[in-house]
Design a protein around this motif. Structure first.
Motif, PDB file in Angstrom:
ATOM      1  N   CYS A   8     -34.338 -18.033   0.054  1.00 45.62           N
ATOM      2  CA  CYS A   8     -34.346 -19.000   1.245  1.00 45.62           C
ATOM      3  C   CYS A   8     -33.240 -18.590   2.078  1.00 45.62           C
ATOM      4  O   CYS A   8     -32.165 -18.740   1.733  1.00 45.62           O
ATOM      5  N   LEU A   9     -33.634 -18.920   3.440  1.00 41.09           N
ATOM      6  CA  LEU A   9     -32.718 -18.848   4.469  1.00 41.09           C
ATOM      7  C   LEU A   9     -32.863 -19.969   5.308  1.00 41.09           C
ATOM      8  O   LEU A   9     -33.880 -20.744   5.356  1.00 41.09           O
ATOM      9  N   GLY A  10     -31.886 -20.958   5.537  1.00 36.55           N
ATOM     10  CA  GLY A  10     -31.737 -22.006   6.431  1.00 36.55           C
ATOM     11  C   GLY A  10     -31.212 -21.507   7.678  1.00 36.55           C
ATOM     12  O   GLY A  10     -30.198 -20.873   8.105  1.00 36.55           O
ATOM     13  N   VAL A  11     -31.719 -22.089   8.880  1.00 32.05           N
ATOM     14  CA  VAL A  11     -31.220 -21.931  10.256  1.00 32.05           C
ATOM     15  C   VAL A  11     -31.128 -23.184  10.929  1.00 32.05           C
ATOM     16  O   VAL A  11     -32.035 -24.129  10.960  1.00 32.05           O
ATOM     17  N   LEU A  12     -29.761 -23.451  11.110  1.00 38.63           N
ATOM     18  CA  LEU A  12     -29.444 -24.640  11.639  1.00 38.63           C
ATOM     19  C   LEU A  12     -28.498 -24.451  12.996  1.00 38.63           C
ATOM     20  O   LEU A  12     -27.558 -24.061  12.935  1.00 38.63           O
ATOM     21  N   THR A  13     -29.066 -24.336  14.129  1.00 35.69           N
ATOM     22  CA  THR A  13     -28.526 -24.277  15.302  1.00 35.69           C
ATOM     23  C   THR A  13     -28.956 -25.462  16.427  1.00 35.69           C
ATOM     24  O   THR A  13     -30.039 -25.763  16.485  1.00 35.69           O
ATOM     25  N   ASP A  14     -27.630 -25.704  17.276  1.00 37.77           N
ATOM     26  CA  ASP A  14     -28.054 -26.748  18.170  1.00 37.77           C
ATOM     27  C   ASP A  14     -28.463 -27.925  17.493  1.00 37.77           C
ATOM     28  O   ASP A  14     -29.700 -28.510  17.418  1.00 37.77           O
ATOM     29  N   VAL A  71     -34.135 -30.694   3.151  1.00 38.31           N
ATOM     30  CA  VAL A  71     -34.847 -29.578   3.179  1.00 38.31           C
ATOM     31  C   VAL A  71     -34.082 -28.332   2.790  1.00 38.31           C
ATOM     32  O   VAL A  71     -34.931 -27.319   2.470  1.00 38.31           O
ATOM     33  N   LEU A  72     -32.722 -28.378   3.080  1.00 39.31           N
ATOM     34  CA  LEU A  72     -32.130 -27.092   2.649  1.00 39.31           C
ATOM     35  C   LEU A  72     -31.312 -27.031   1.183  1.00 39.31           C
ATOM     36  O   LEU A  72     -30.610 -26.056   1.068  1.00 39.31           O
ATOM     37  N   LYS A  73     -31.932 -28.037   0.337  1.00 37.36           N
ATOM     38  CA  LYS A  73     -31.603 -27.545  -1.115  1.00 37.36           C
ATOM     39  C   LYS A  73     -31.784 -26.312  -1.350  1.00 37.36           C
ATOM     40  O   LYS A  73     -32.775 -25.653  -1.215  1.00 37.36           O
ATOM     41  N   GLY A  74     -30.764 -25.765  -2.228  1.00 35.73           N
ATOM     42  CA  GLY A  74     -31.161 -24.646  -2.920  1.00 35.73           C
ATOM     43  C   GLY A  74     -31.504 -23.229  -2.032  1.00 35.73           C
ATOM     44  O   GLY A  74     -31.816 -22.131  -2.667  1.00 35.73           O
ATOM     45  N   ILE A  75     -30.941 -23.145  -0.685  1.00 33.00           N
ATOM     46  CA  ILE A  75     -30.982 -22.035  -0.050  1.00 33.00           C
ATOM     47  C   ILE A  75     -30.156 -21.064  -0.548  1.00 33.00           C
ATOM     48  O   ILE A  75     -28.976 -21.201  -1.218  1.00 33.00           O
ATOM     49  N   PRO A 115     -25.947 -24.291  -4.863  1.00 35.60           N
ATOM     50  CA  PRO A 115     -25.107 -23.604  -5.763  1.00 35.60           C
ATOM     51  C   PRO A 115     -25.147 -22.150  -5.865  1.00 35.60           C
ATOM     52  O   PRO A 115     -24.246 -21.417  -6.004  1.00 35.60           O
ATOM     53  N   ASP A 116     -26.330 -21.520  -5.223  1.00 35.05           N
ATOM     54  CA  ASP A 116     -26.535 -20.044  -5.062  1.00 35.05           C
ATOM     55  C   ASP A 116     -26.377 -19.414  -3.750  1.00 35.05           C
ATOM     56  O   ASP A 116     -26.950 -18.437  -3.416  1.00 35.05           O
ATOM     57  N   LEU A 117     -25.686 -20.405  -3.017  1.00 35.25           N
ATOM     58  CA  LEU A 117     -25.658 -19.899  -1.443  1.00 35.25           C
ATOM     59  C   LEU A 117     -24.636 -18.767  -1.249  1.00 35.25           C
ATOM     60  O   LEU A 117     -23.600 -18.598  -2.009  1.00 35.25           O
ATOM     61  N   ARG A 118     -24.936 -17.629  -0.866  1.00 34.41           N
ATOM     62  CA  ARG A 118     -24.419 -16.340  -0.624  1.00 34.41           C
ATOM     63  C   ARG A 118     -23.825 -15.963   0.506  1.00 34.41           C
ATOM     64  O   ARG A 118     -22.628 -15.425   0.729  1.00 34.41           O
ATOM     65  N   HIS A 119     -24.475 -16.385   1.381  1.00 32.06           N
ATOM     66  CA  HIS A 119     -23.951 -15.756   2.889  1.00 32.06           C
ATOM     67  C   HIS A 119     -24.064 -17.036   3.914  1.00 32.06           C
ATOM     68  O   HIS A 119     -24.831 -17.814   3.891  1.00 32.06           O
ATOM     69  N   VAL A 120     -22.915 -17.279   4.668  1.00 32.10           N
ATOM     70  CA  VAL A 120     -22.973 -18.371   5.649  1.00 32.10           C
ATOM     71  C   VAL A 120     -22.546 -17.643   6.936  1.00 32.10           C
ATOM     72  O   VAL A 120     -21.651 -16.918   7.035  1.00 32.10           O
ATOM     73  N   ILE A 121     -23.339 -17.568   7.951  1.00 34.46           N
ATOM     74  CA  ILE A 121     -23.236 -16.966   9.319  1.00 34.46           C
ATOM     75  C   ILE A 121     -22.988 -18.188  10.257  1.00 34.46           C
ATOM     76  O   ILE A 121     -23.708 -18.868  10.431  1.00 34.46           O
ATOM     77  N   LEU A 122     -21.844 -17.769  10.771  1.00 31.20           N
ATOM     78  CA  LEU A 122     -21.542 -18.979  12.048  1.00 31.20           C
ATOM     79  C   LEU A 122     -22.012 -18.294  13.223  1.00 31.20           C
ATOM     80  O   LEU A 122     -21.755 -17.342  13.622  1.00 31.20           O
TER      81      LEU A 122
END
Length: 259
Positions: free
Chosen positions: A136-142, A153-157, A207-214
């Motif tokens: 799962c990928l979450g997209v949070l912009t703006d 909604v973004l639990k477990g991404i 808990p399994d979040l591997r990548h955070v892209i700013l």
């Protein structure tokens, strides 16, 4: 395969490529059509091969290249009804709209897309949860702040694109922006600061979040070093080994593989 590449992110334009085993699509198309084509080609994808474009909202830095792209090919444009209406009211030509309802998941090739409402000064802005084969990928912009629904909604991404639009001190020192603009940026329908984004990542149950892209950094009121340091230090303080990458405006990012 499930990988994401930011083609460009910042105040001058935003677009992300999501690629699977049998399809590829964009989240937003805010770069020029020429730059989108060039950067897609560098990633081994032709515009003609896109399965569609997901739109978060109608602001120019998220849809500026779409009109010219649509003159070349008729791939579907996925957005909610109010965003489509705002685009039409602004003179956008008839598109192959595929309308979704916020909170209702739909299929895009091998992916499941769940759009959800976020607070921002647009007609009906959304974020996305994009998933396939358990990743799962979450997209949070703006967005001005993260609502409780965002966290639900973004639990477990496993990966997250999140805006770090401004550094609070740099914004206050900026002499080019009037106070009214600064108030808009900092409002609940504005943008996330570095500190606010770090707080979202810290509080997210993933808990399994591997990548955070700013992404979506202000050219004048932020810097990659400030954004990365703020978010990384917050993650390290919680003992999380998540990688942190700051997306740039001018060049595509590396490919981040989820599976």
């Amino acid at each position: 395969m499930f990988e994401v590449i930011t083609l460009g992110s910042g105040s001058a334009g935003n677009s992300m490529l999501v690629r699977g085993t049998s399809s590829a699509f964009l989240v937003d198309a805010g770069l020029s059509a020429k730059q989108l084509s060039v950067r897609l080609q560098a990633c081994g994808v032709r515009v003609e091969d896109l399965s569609g474009v997901l739109l978060t909202h109608e602001h120019q830095d998220h849809c500026g290249g779409l009109k010219v792209l649509m003159n070349r090919c008729r791939f579907p444009v996925y957005c909610n009804p109010l965003t489509a209406r705002a685009m039409s009211d602004a003179g956008f030509p008839h598109a192959n709209w595929q309308l979704f309802q916020n909170g209702c998941a739909f299929a895009l090739s091998e992916f499941t897309i769940l759009p959800f409402q976020v607070p921002h000064d647009a007609s009906d802005p959304v974020g996305f949860r994009i998933s396939t084969r358990g990743a799962c990928l979450g997209v949070l912009t703006d967005l001005g702040y993260a609502t409780r629904n965002v966290f639900d909604v973004l639990k477990g991404i496993h990966a997250l694109l999140i805006e770090t639009n401004y550094d609070e001190e740099m914004l206050q020192r900026d002499i080019r922006r009037p106070w009214s603009v600064k108030q808009r940026i900092q409002s609940k329908h504005g943008h996330l600061s570095n500190t606010a984004a770090a707080r979202v990542v810290e509080e997210l149950h993933a808990p399994d979040l591997r990548h955070v892209i700013l992404g979506h950094l202000s050219k004048d009121c932020n810097s990659p070093d400030l954004a990365e340091t703020c978010v990384r230090s917050t993650l390290e303080a919680r003992g999380r080994g998540t990688s942190v990458y700051c997306a740039g405006q001018d060049v595509p990012s590396p490919a981040f593989a989820l599976i």
